[in-house]
Design an enzyme around this catalytic site. Structure first.
Site, PDB file in Angstrom:
ATOM      1  N   THR A 153       0.890  -1.167   0.000  1.00 42.19           N
ATOM      2  CA  THR A 153       0.000   0.000   0.000  1.00 42.19           C
ATOM      3  C   THR A 153       0.931   1.220   0.000  1.00 42.19           C
ATOM      4  OG1 THR A 153      -0.266  -0.306   2.398  1.00 42.19           O
ATOM      5  CG2 THR A 153      -2.065  -1.027   0.987  1.00 42.19           C
ATOM      6  N   THR A 201      -3.560  -3.598   6.818  1.00 42.73           N
ATOM      7  CA  THR A 201      -2.239  -3.257   7.261  1.00 42.73           C
ATOM      8  C   THR A 201      -1.258  -4.349   6.961  1.00 42.73           C
ATOM      9  OG1 THR A 201      -2.898  -1.731   8.941  1.00 42.73           O
ATOM     10  CG2 THR A 201      -0.826  -2.824   9.331  1.00 42.73           C
ATOM     11  N   SER A 417      -4.643  16.741   4.811  1.00 41.54           N
ATOM     12  CA  SER A 417      -4.764  18.186   5.024  1.00 41.54           C
ATOM     13  C   SER A 417      -4.298  18.931   3.789  1.00 41.54           C
ATOM     14  CB  SER A 417      -3.957  18.610   6.240  1.00 41.54           C
ATOM     15  OG  SER A 417      -2.599  18.333   6.046  1.00 41.54           O
TER      16      SER A 417
END
Lengths: 417, 417
Positions: A153, A201, A417
């Site tokens: 990932t 994960t 962000s």
């Protein structure tokens, strides 16, 4: 930023294992995100899975299918964890197995599904199912390095292991000192924390052509994972999807190993342990923002549990981790973390702490021989062993971890962000 | 960067309490670093202390002295924690008490010593002892705000509380609905994590002139701390020096409260609880690098322990804390942390999660009514309540914590670099 991690270029194929890879476009177009392992009939498969109470749908399905007949296929997608997805997630995981079963002529319960990626979004089933024929069409035995990339990932590097090992033959009930069987062990893993928004994960697939009986393989898989994958921690956040699979295709020319009493057992275990260690440590080395690879060793403990309690408490301490990042040999933080680990009746004056071979704390206080320069020299290294001696018994346990850097905060905070 | 924390300017003096302050130069010259509390004869003193196995020498001495006769003085130094200092540390803590006893004419065991600052360095005794007469010379009842600054280490703001409360009088065994006694509660605390290299850490002194029997005060101190100071966490690192003292000088005009059956007990407890809450929350608000003040609330738990296990696991998760810093309403991380909290037989489908009053997770998956905009609006606030409903019982517990910011890493990693 990976610490001491190199990309493995040459993998030995494992008899009985073929791998197919496709670009299904699950999250991004144009990247390998679907990997199928095809296992020869007679392969034995063991697995250990996350202890997170909210394990993902594919984990639940894989655990259930593992209790049934012989496993023939593993199907792994990245880009979506199929976790926190409710009944729809379960039916998607099952539908993936059913579709692959139809395409290959095996039963759906002979297939184990795995997913890694964003939590809480539905699997894009149309894309995933459309990728299955493509992956099957290019099944091959020599595409391990592509597979290692295909399960990534946000890992910065692919993680692999491959060795061939000579295992002595049996001569009656003893080791034959002259003749050996050649077996192969190859595996891949992925994971670097529960990285990116909702990434989940850790996955590992270790295969060997060795002939190991299934009940013994189950025991070995648990013991091997306990010494390796269950001893690494980056941020203490056990994910919803962690899975570690050990596959023995039984295709090597050798007599079956079916019990720990077999004189070849120790060599077999050690060969697999090396693979488990390297693949689990690779995840720490590629940990989020890692600048240090730290072996946290607790010696002279009275029990395995107290050794692990101390090791994990120190390994998870944000104050110890930031000191590691700062190359600050801050023994007060280590000592304070040892003290809050919950071990009963621990005596400060019995505690010694070493940084590699430099004694920094002796009998609970700063060692007279210690110098700031010696500590700084050790802490400047990318790989460090912190040994904590409790003076309570003779148990030693180790866990492996990273530091806590600005980059860790950036990776986990700044992304959206 | 303190979140919603204002400096208290006006403190009510507490009858029976005088405070003396000196600049002893323990770590830095020219700053107040030595504070003495003088308590009137007959004062009752209770305390709770760190559970860290390696508690500092002054903590050990204070615990021992508390079991003996009436306490008359507290002596507090900043700049040095006198922790990890071995037998020398013990003898330094005792020598401080003995010197102060000589100067004041009380017994050494009527004095409680406290230290906060660097771990592992010897107390500079010459400086400390030289400061005692100075501090005694300026004992006064109206210097609370100077004292609040005098116990700071790297706190960015002093932390104080002061209120006067009307407590109903007794009319036989009932409340007198017409007449009240006026009591005063004033207190100060310090702490912002185990900040700076080896700083250690949380201290709180709450005083009242109320007349509360010592056995009841002991029970109240424990219960009050359990609801306040024992429910705040910045980085999970319990220090070696944490101490919280509750002092009742018994100088107010009122009948003694000696049991929970006293009809005034509830009002007295609530008045003190407000002080404990505000002073403990002040430590979180001034937490290292804090940009958020977070109430982590677990509802519908089957037991207090499982509620706290879940609350602390989520509050300590670096992934949740970085998401808070990033104003990223990342429910997958919250859910994954709940799942690894070690609660047996938890059912994902029973879990609801609220951000303030916005439902983000319903029955274990994203709430249909949830929008990213609504979540982002909540997470943009400096103060947030995350409510996790387990659907297992009717227990509610809360802990208070902060986010994990770049500033946290800087404070803890960059200081010595």
């Amino acid at each position: 930023m990976a610490v001491g991690l190199e990309v493995l270029k040459n993998y030995h194929p494992v008899k009985g294992v073929r791998i197919g890879i496709a670009q299904a476009g699950i999250k991004y177009a144009g990247r390998n995100d679907l990997v199928i392992f095809e296992l020869a009939q007679g392969s034995r498969v063991s697995g250990v899975f996350t202890l997170n109470a909210f394990c993902a749908a594919p984990v639940q399905v894989s655990k259930k299918h593992l209790t049934k007949a012989d496993v023939r296929y593993l199907v792994i997608n990245t880009g979506n964890a199929n976790a926190g997805t409710g009944p729809q997630g379960m039916s998607d995981a099952l539908a993936t197995c059913e579709q692959l079963a139809q395409l290959t002529g095996v039963a759906a319960h002979q297939i184990l599904p795995f997913s890694t990626g964003v939590i809480g979004e539905p699997l894009p089933m149309v894309k995933l199912l459309a990728g299955l024929p493509t992956a099957l069409a290019n099944l091959a035995s020599d595409v391990w390095s592509v597979a290692a990339e295909g399960i990534m990932t946000t890992d910065t590097l692919p993680k692999g292991y491959s060795q061939q090992v000579e295992i002595a033959q049996l001569d009656g009930n003893s080791i034959d000192s002259k003749n050996t069987d050649l077996i192969t062990i190859s595996g891949i893993s992925k994971g670097a924390g529960m990285i990116m928004p909702n990434m989940a994960t850790m996955l590992a697939y270790l295969t060997t052509d060795a002939v190991i009986a299934k009940p013994l393989l189950d025991i070995m898989c648990k013991e091997l994972a306990d010494k390796s994958f269950n001893r690494v921690t980056i941020d203490g956040d056990t994910s919803t999807n962690d899975s570690c699979m050990l596959i023995a295709t039984a295709q090597a020319e050798m007599a079956e190993i079916s019990s720990k009493d077999d004189p070849r057992y120790g060599a077999m275990f050690d060969a697999l342990l090396e693979a488990f260690m390297i693949l689990s440590h690779a995840i720490v080395r590629d940990g989020e923002g890692a600048t240090k690879f730290v072996t946290m060793e607790v010696q002279q403990a009275a029990s395995v549990q107290e050794a692990l309690d101390v090791a994990y408490t120190v390994a998870h301490s944000p104050l110890v981790k930031t000191a590691l990042f700062a190359c600050d040999a801050n023994w007060g933080r280590i000592l304070a973390a040892v003290g809050r680990a919950g071990v009963q009746n621990m005596i400060l004056e019995d505690i010694d702490i070493y940084l590699d071979d430099v004694c920094i704390v002796k009998s609970g206080g700063r060692a007279a021989s210690y110098t700031e320069e010696a500590g700084a020299a050790i802490f400047a290294q990318p790989e460090i062993t912190i040994s904590i001696r409790l003076g309570r018994g003779d148990i030693t346990e180790r866990v492996w971890t990273t530091d806590l850097s600005h980059e860790y905060v950036s990776i986990n905070a700044d992304y959206r962000s």
